[in-house]
Scaffold this motif. Structure first.
Motif, short mmCIF file in Angstrom:
data_model
loop_
_atom_site.label_atom_id
_atom_site.label_comp_id
_atom_site.label_asym_id
_atom_site.label_seq_id
_atom_site.Cartn_x
_atom_site.Cartn_y
_atom_site.Cartn_z
N THR A 172 -12.73 39.57 3.80
CA THR A 172 -12.53 38.72 2.62
C THR A 172 -13.91 38.67 1.96
N ASP A 173 -14.03 37.93 0.89
CA ASP A 173 -15.36 37.80 0.27
C ASP A 173 -16.28 36.93 1.11
N THR A 174 -15.73 36.20 2.08
CA THR A 174 -16.55 35.33 2.95
C THR A 174 -16.72 35.98 4.32
N VAL A 175 -15.79 35.74 5.23
CA VAL A 175 -15.88 36.29 6.58
C VAL A 175 -14.62 37.09 6.91
N LEU A 176 -14.70 37.85 8.00
CA LEU A 176 -13.55 38.61 8.48
C LEU A 176 -12.44 37.63 8.85
N GLY A 177 -11.21 37.96 8.47
CA GLY A 177 -10.11 37.04 8.70
C GLY A 177 -8.98 37.66 9.50
N ALA B 88 -13.79 43.25 15.74
CA ALA B 88 -12.45 42.67 15.70
C ALA B 88 -11.46 43.51 16.50
N LYS B 89 -11.58 44.84 16.41
CA LYS B 89 -10.67 45.73 17.15
C LYS B 89 -10.84 45.56 18.66
N LEU B 90 -12.06 45.28 19.11
CA LEU B 90 -12.31 45.08 20.54
C LEU B 90 -11.71 43.76 21.02
N ILE B 91 -11.83 42.73 20.20
CA ILE B 91 -11.36 41.40 20.60
C ILE B 91 -9.84 41.25 20.41
N PHE B 92 -9.30 41.89 19.38
CA PHE B 92 -7.87 41.79 19.08
C PHE B 92 -7.22 43.18 19.01
N PRO B 93 -7.22 43.94 20.13
CA PRO B 93 -6.66 45.30 20.09
C PRO B 93 -5.16 45.32 19.76
N GLU B 94 -4.50 44.16 19.92
CA GLU B 94 -3.05 44.08 19.63
C GLU B 94 -2.75 44.21 18.14
N ILE B 95 -3.73 43.88 17.31
CA ILE B 95 -3.50 43.89 15.86
C ILE B 95 -3.85 45.26 15.30
N LYS B 96 -2.84 45.92 14.76
CA LYS B 96 -3.01 47.29 14.27
C LYS B 96 -3.21 47.37 12.76
N ASN B 97 -2.80 46.34 12.02
CA ASN B 97 -2.93 46.36 10.56
C ASN B 97 -4.29 45.81 10.17
N ILE B 98 -5.19 46.73 9.85
CA ILE B 98 -6.56 46.34 9.54
C ILE B 98 -6.94 46.86 8.16
N TYR B 99 -7.48 45.96 7.34
CA TYR B 99 -7.81 46.31 5.97
C TYR B 99 -9.27 46.01 5.67
N ASN B 100 -9.94 46.98 5.07
CA ASN B 100 -11.30 46.74 4.59
C ASN B 100 -11.21 46.64 3.07
N PHE B 101 -11.28 45.42 2.56
CA PHE B 101 -11.17 45.18 1.13
C PHE B 101 -12.53 45.12 0.44
N GLY B 102 -13.62 45.31 1.21
CA GLY B 102 -14.95 45.31 0.60
C GLY B 102 -15.93 44.39 1.30
N LYS B 103 -17.04 44.19 0.64
CA LYS B 103 -18.17 43.42 1.21
C LYS B 103 -17.83 41.96 1.51
N MET B 104 -18.49 41.46 2.57
CA MET B 104 -18.35 40.05 2.95
C MET B 104 -19.72 39.39 2.88
N SER B 105 -19.73 38.09 2.55
CA SER B 105 -21.00 37.34 2.52
C SER B 105 -21.41 36.90 3.93
N GLN B 106 -20.45 36.88 4.86
CA GLN B 106 -20.62 36.37 6.23
C GLN B 106 -20.85 34.85 6.24
N GLN B 107 -20.59 34.20 5.12
CA GLN B 107 -20.69 32.73 5.05
C GLN B 107 -19.30 32.16 4.84
N PRO B 108 -18.90 31.16 5.64
CA PRO B 108 -17.58 30.56 5.41
C PRO B 108 -17.52 29.84 4.06
N SER B 109 -16.33 29.63 3.57
CA SER B 109 -16.17 28.98 2.27
C SER B 109 -16.53 27.50 2.36
N GLN B 110 -16.94 26.95 1.22
CA GLN B 110 -17.07 25.49 1.17
C GLN B 110 -15.66 24.93 1.08
N ILE B 111 -15.49 23.71 1.57
CA ILE B 111 -14.16 23.09 1.56
C ILE B 111 -14.26 21.77 0.80
#
Length: 156
Positions: free
Chosen positions: A14-19, A122-145
């Protein structure tokens, strides 16, 4: 033998962190909590492609609309009637949401563990999940709420 149980879940940048997420329904919600070992009292946010998509949800209101016009698209989650919504600022992810509908999204990590920084992690921690999408760069900062009802910033 692969585990088909998690076939409807996705991992994506996502634009923030991997989801980690999936379509907005009870089955997907349960699977996300289960695979992450997440406390069910912790809410999941809903990613939307537009304000129009956010209007599909009963929690959405005119007050949220004003905040959305100010902060979206971007790294701000709006909590409206106890449900978080966010419109990410990432073109390919927005296109995905437009085509597939809103999705539940949670940070890609086991509960109380650091968030995965890369798709490889993510693939190492969640090998069960096969649908993986790279939509672009992440800031690595969570969103403000921001809680819409009183404007309180719950996370900076």
């Amino acid at each position: 033998m692969s585990n088909k149980k998690y076939n409807e879940l996705i991992i994506s940048t996502t634009d923030t962190v991997l989801g980690i997420g999936g379509k907005v329904n009870e089955k997907i919600k349960k699977l996300i909590y289960e695979i992450k070992g997440r406390d069910e009292n912790k809410k999941l946010i809903i990613l939307v492609s537009s304000i129009k998509q956010a209007r599909m949800f009963p929690e959405w209101n005119i007050q949220a609309e004003q905040y959305a016009k100010k902060y979206w698209p971007g790294a701000t989650t709006l909590v409206v009637n106890n449900q978080g919504f966010r419109m990410p600022n990432q073109k390919k992810l927005l296109e995905y949401l437009e085509q597939n509908g809103p999705i539940y999204m949670s940070s890609c990590n086991l509960s109380n563990a650091p968030v995965c920084k890369t798709i490889e992690d993510a693939k190492l921690i969640f090998p069960e999940i096969k649908n993986i999408y790279n939509f672009g760069k992440m800031s690595q900062q969570p969103s403000q709420i921001i809680r819409v009802e009183d404007g309180e910033i719950l996370r900076k």
